[in-house]
Design a protein around this motif. Sequence first.
Motif, PDB file in Angstrom:
ATOM      1  N   HIS A  28       4.154  -5.068  -6.153  1.00 54.17           N
ATOM      2  CA  HIS A  28       4.658  -5.173  -4.780  1.00 54.17           C
ATOM      3  C   HIS A  28       4.815  -3.772  -4.154  1.00 54.17           C
ATOM      4  N   GLU A  29       5.468  -2.873  -4.889  1.00 50.45           N
ATOM      5  CA  GLU A  29       5.702  -1.532  -4.334  1.00 50.45           C
ATOM      6  C   GLU A  29       4.407  -0.728  -4.234  1.00 50.45           C
ATOM      7  N   GLU A  88       5.963  -7.110   4.721  1.00 47.72           N
ATOM      8  CA  GLU A  88       6.387  -7.921   3.575  1.00 47.72           C
ATOM      9  C   GLU A  88       5.501  -9.147   3.363  1.00 47.72           C
ATOM     10  N   HIS A 147       2.747  -1.561  -1.053  1.00 46.76           N
ATOM     11  CA  HIS A 147       3.373  -0.814   0.047  1.00 46.76           C
ATOM     12  C   HIS A 147       2.829   0.617   0.059  1.00 46.76           C
TER      13      HIS A 147
END
Length: 172
Positions: free
Chosen positions: A98-99, A109, A102
């Motif tokens: 997830h990170e 999101e 980003h």
Amino acid sequence: MKSSKKDSLKVKEYRSRLENAEGYGEVWEIVKATVKSSLNERRVGMMLFLDDLPLRLGAYHSLGTNNIVLNRALVNIVEAASKSKRLINSFVYVLLLHEYLHALGRPKESQVRALVYKISRESFGTDHITTQLAELGPWSILKGIPLDTMDVPKRVIESVKDFEKVDKKYII
Ligand SMILES: [Zn+2]
């Protein structure tokens, strides 16, 4: 036929790598490899820090930095609740993936969540715990644990040494 056989070999390999991964650096290698194979994107030089954060937060990446901060208190709770290395590694994988997305330049999101699911499904198959965590959210394995009333120990932030060390080994 050919490509589906190749896909199932890939799934087998990623499953076995994740099951046997020792430590954050090895899970991180799998995060990078699966993103490369699903999106053909790569970013090197990321650093991982462990900190005790509120339990509703899994990890974060501050825009413009190379840093990912993982919630050590939350990972400790998962480790205490489950002795399954496959599950613990899957949990860490989903948070780091997830990170990483980003950090690869996707601030939204909803977009990141959809991609975490897509990459997990392509890499581990629909019936794997990683894909289930990606679909239902990593907190789904902590159902029944009263996170809101738990006391979180607050220790000093630490950096994970040699987080990207395995990378160098591949290059040499
Ligand atoms: Zn996010």
